[in-house]
Design a protein around this motif. Structure first.
Motif, PDB file in Angstrom:
ATOM      1  N   HIS A   6      73.436 -51.689  -0.735  1.00 48.25           N
ATOM      2  CA  HIS A   6      74.425 -50.725  -0.266  1.00 48.25           C
ATOM      3  C   HIS A   6      75.768 -51.424  -0.064  1.00 48.25           C
ATOM      4  CE1 HIS A   6      71.246 -47.826   0.219  1.00 48.25           C
ATOM      5  NE2 HIS A   6      70.611 -48.603   1.092  1.00 48.25           N
ATOM      6  N   GLY A  32      77.944 -45.853  -0.411  1.00 46.63           N
ATOM      7  CA  GLY A  32      77.984 -46.151   1.015  1.00 46.63           C
ATOM      8  C   GLY A  32      79.348 -46.454   1.578  1.00 46.63           C
ATOM      9  N   SER A  34      81.725 -44.298   2.954  1.00 50.59           N
ATOM     10  CA  SER A  34      81.903 -43.612   4.234  1.00 50.59           C
ATOM     11  C   SER A  34      80.923 -44.129   5.272  1.00 50.59           C
ATOM     12  CB  SER A  34      81.724 -42.097   4.057  1.00 50.59           C
ATOM     13  OG  SER A  34      82.703 -41.572   3.186  1.00 50.59           O
ATOM     14  N   PHE A  35      79.716 -44.438   4.846  1.00 53.98           N
ATOM     15  CA  PHE A  35      78.697 -44.983   5.745  1.00 53.98           C
ATOM     16  C   PHE A  35      79.179 -46.291   6.360  1.00 53.98           C
ATOM     17  CE2 PHE A  35      74.898 -47.335   6.860  1.00 53.98           C
ATOM     18  CZ  PHE A  35      74.063 -46.371   7.416  1.00 53.98           C
ATOM     19  N   GLN A  38      81.896 -45.570   8.924  1.00 55.21           N
ATOM     20  CA  GLN A  38      81.329 -45.048  10.161  1.00 55.21           C
ATOM     21  C   GLN A  38      80.632 -46.150  10.949  1.00 55.21           C
ATOM     22  OE1 GLN A  38      78.811 -41.686   9.196  1.00 55.21           O
ATOM     23  NE2 GLN A  38      80.545 -40.280   9.131  1.00 55.21           N
ATOM     24  N   ASN A  39      79.985 -47.068  10.241  1.00 53.98           N
ATOM     25  CA  ASN A  39      79.349 -48.203  10.919  1.00 53.98           C
ATOM     26  C   ASN A  39      80.391 -49.054  11.634  1.00 53.98           C
ATOM     27  OD1 ASN A  39      76.792 -49.830  11.306  1.00 53.98           O
ATOM     28  ND2 ASN A  39      78.077 -51.375  10.310  1.00 53.98           N
ATOM     29  N   GLN A  78      78.494 -32.691  11.166  1.00 56.39           N
ATOM     30  CA  GLN A  78      77.836 -33.997  11.304  1.00 56.39           C
ATOM     31  C   GLN A  78      78.900 -35.054  11.512  1.00 56.39           C
ATOM     32  OE1 GLN A  78      74.328 -35.094   8.806  1.00 56.39           O
ATOM     33  NE2 GLN A  78      75.597 -36.809   8.167  1.00 56.39           N
ATOM     34  N   LEU A  80      78.567 -38.059  12.668  1.00 54.13           N
ATOM     35  CA  LEU A  80      78.121 -39.422  12.385  1.00 54.13           C
ATOM     36  C   LEU A  80      76.793 -39.347  11.660  1.00 54.13           C
ATOM     37  CD1 LEU A  80      78.750 -42.467  12.877  1.00 54.13           C
ATOM     38  CD2 LEU A  80      77.395 -42.300  14.983  1.00 54.13           C
ATOM     39  N   ASP A  81      76.612 -40.204  10.668  1.00 51.33           N
ATOM     40  CA  ASP A  81      75.379 -40.211   9.891  1.00 51.33           C
ATOM     41  C   ASP A  81      74.168 -40.388  10.816  1.00 51.33           C
ATOM     42  OD1 ASP A  81      73.165 -41.657   8.248  1.00 51.33           O
ATOM     43  OD2 ASP A  81      74.535 -40.874   6.730  1.00 51.33           O
ATOM     44  N   PRO A  82      73.113 -39.579  10.635  1.00 52.22           N
ATOM     45  CA  PRO A  82      71.931 -39.680  11.499  1.00 52.22           C
ATOM     46  C   PRO A  82      71.323 -41.073  11.546  1.00 52.22           C
ATOM     47  CG  PRO A  82      71.838 -37.685  10.176  1.00 52.22           C
ATOM     48  CD  PRO A  82      73.009 -38.477   9.676  1.00 52.22           C
ATOM     49  N   GLN A  85      73.371 -42.975  13.968  1.00 50.75           N
ATOM     50  CA  GLN A  85      73.117 -42.529  15.333  1.00 50.75           C
ATOM     51  C   GLN A  85      71.835 -43.153  15.874  1.00 50.75           C
ATOM     52  OE1 GLN A  85      73.920 -38.478  16.511  1.00 50.75           O
ATOM     53  NE2 GLN A  85      74.798 -37.986  14.502  1.00 50.75           N
ATOM     54  N   ASP A 134      89.301 -40.697   4.544  1.00 50.38           N
ATOM     55  CA  ASP A 134      88.106 -40.488   3.724  1.00 50.38           C
ATOM     56  C   ASP A 134      88.437 -39.538   2.574  1.00 50.38           C
ATOM     57  OD1 ASP A 134      85.543 -40.623   2.856  1.00 50.38           O
ATOM     58  OD2 ASP A 134      84.653 -39.518   4.510  1.00 50.38           O
TER      59      ASP A 134
END
Length: 346
Positions: A6, A32, A34-35, A38-39, A78, A80-82, A85, A134
């Motif tokens: 990723h 990944g 955006s992931f 967010q991280n 949503q 934040l990505d589950p 979270q 984004d």
């Protein structure tokens, strides 16, 4: 890419924030981007969660930007990505334009299209550590209802106060922008005068930017190889990231054109100025930023409404361009695309 295949922005974020406040990530959908952003906000939360919320805090929040209000509304479902979270033990909520992590105010989410309203607001500018844009490019054929670069600059100045920070000797926020494809030069890439040819991290010192062109993961390529949607990957309206800069619409390198003579400028907007050349084989060549010496004498515009001071309109020039275009005699530099030209020509 990390060990799991990723995308990871760890290296991109390792550079000095004041020397390179702009960080760009370009790559396929689903790798990944955006992931990873967010991280980054989750890691910021863990650093500042012990601090009491106060208007005098510094670097304890982030600003998340989308192009339109509709895109902002979609993100409300949503925040934040589950997976994040669960990993960080964070419950994320969006209330109005505020983003909360475990009931702590961590950021704001705004739309670039709302810049006129945002500009007049009162913001805790010194608290923004990151500004994350984004999806910085429009979808194909999407109407141009506002200037992305102008609105972004206005928000950075009015919300994050770049000039005030520089005056006071404070650190600048890190501005991260993410996009899916590079087969079409977007407004923001034009502002940086940049178009990547190969995968890698590019350091643009004069533009204060680090831009990464991320390759696909092996897993992404494997899935795309068996994805039935690949049969629809033709035409100009898909934005899956596996398409690369290829020789379509007569796009070639300027170094392959051979001897050429300068004809005129094409002023498309404040940030886009194309140059028209006649090649030794009789073709018309459209490029951006080639050396033309002192031949700053012939200026033309595609639309009268976009004419800059000192330019003029000549019908015979447009007839010449249109004639060559219909005969497929126009070649484009890789740094621009035929779609960009057609956007203003039609």
């Amino acid at each position: 890419m990390n060990n799991k295949g990723h995308y990871s922005n760890r290296k991109l974020m390792s550079y000095d924030r004041n020397l390179f406040p702009f960080r760009g990530i370009i790559g396929a959908r689903g790798i990944g981007k955006s992931f990873s952003a967010q991280n980054l906000t989750c890691n910021l939360y863990h650093k500042v969660k012990h601090l009491e919320e106060d208007v005098s805090n510094i670097d304890d929040m982030f600003l998340w930007l989308r192009l339109t209000a509709r895109a902002v509304d979609k993100m409300r479902a949503q925040a934040l990505d589950p997976l994040l979270q669960k990993k960080h033990n964070i419950k994320a909520d969006i209330i109005d334009d505020r983003i909360y992590y475990n009931s702590r105010l961590m950021g704001h989410i705004l739309a670039l299209s709302d810049m006129p309203v945002i500009k007049g607001g009162v913001w805790q500018w010194q608290r923004y550590r990151y500004v994350i844009l984004d999806e910085f490019q429009r979808e194909r054929k999407e109407r141009r209802t506002f200037d992305i670069v102008y609105n972004l600059r206005s928000i950075l100045e009015s919300v994050c106060r770049f000039s005030t920070r520089l005056k006071l000797g404070m650190d600048l926020p890190t501005v991260i922008f993410m996009g899916n494809t590079v087969d079409e030069a977007t407004d923001l890439l034009y502002a940086f005068d940049f178009m990547p040819y190969e995968f890698g991290i590019y350091k643009l010192k004069s533009k204060h930017a680090i831009i990464e062109y991320a390759p696909n993961s092996l897993e992404y390529d494997r899935l795309q190889a068996i994805n039935p949607l690949k049969v629809l990957n033709s035409g100009d309206d898909y934005t899956f990231g596996e398409r690369r800069l290829i020789n379509r619409h007569n796009i070639i390198d300027w170094q392959s054109v051979g001897h050429r003579s300068f004809i005129a400028y094409l002023h498309l907007s404040e940030f886009i100025r194309l140059e028209v050349w006649q090649t030794q084989n009789g073709y018309i060549y459209i490029s951006k930023g080639l050396e033309i010496g002192k031949k700053y004498n012939n200026h033309y515009v595609l639309h009268k409404s976009l004419a800059n001071k000192g330019t003029y309109y000549l019908q015979s020039f447009f007839l010449m361009i249109r004639d060559n275009y219909e005969k497929n005699n126009i070649y484009f530099d890789k740094r621009i695309t035929a779609q960009v030209f057609e956007k203003y020509w039609i």
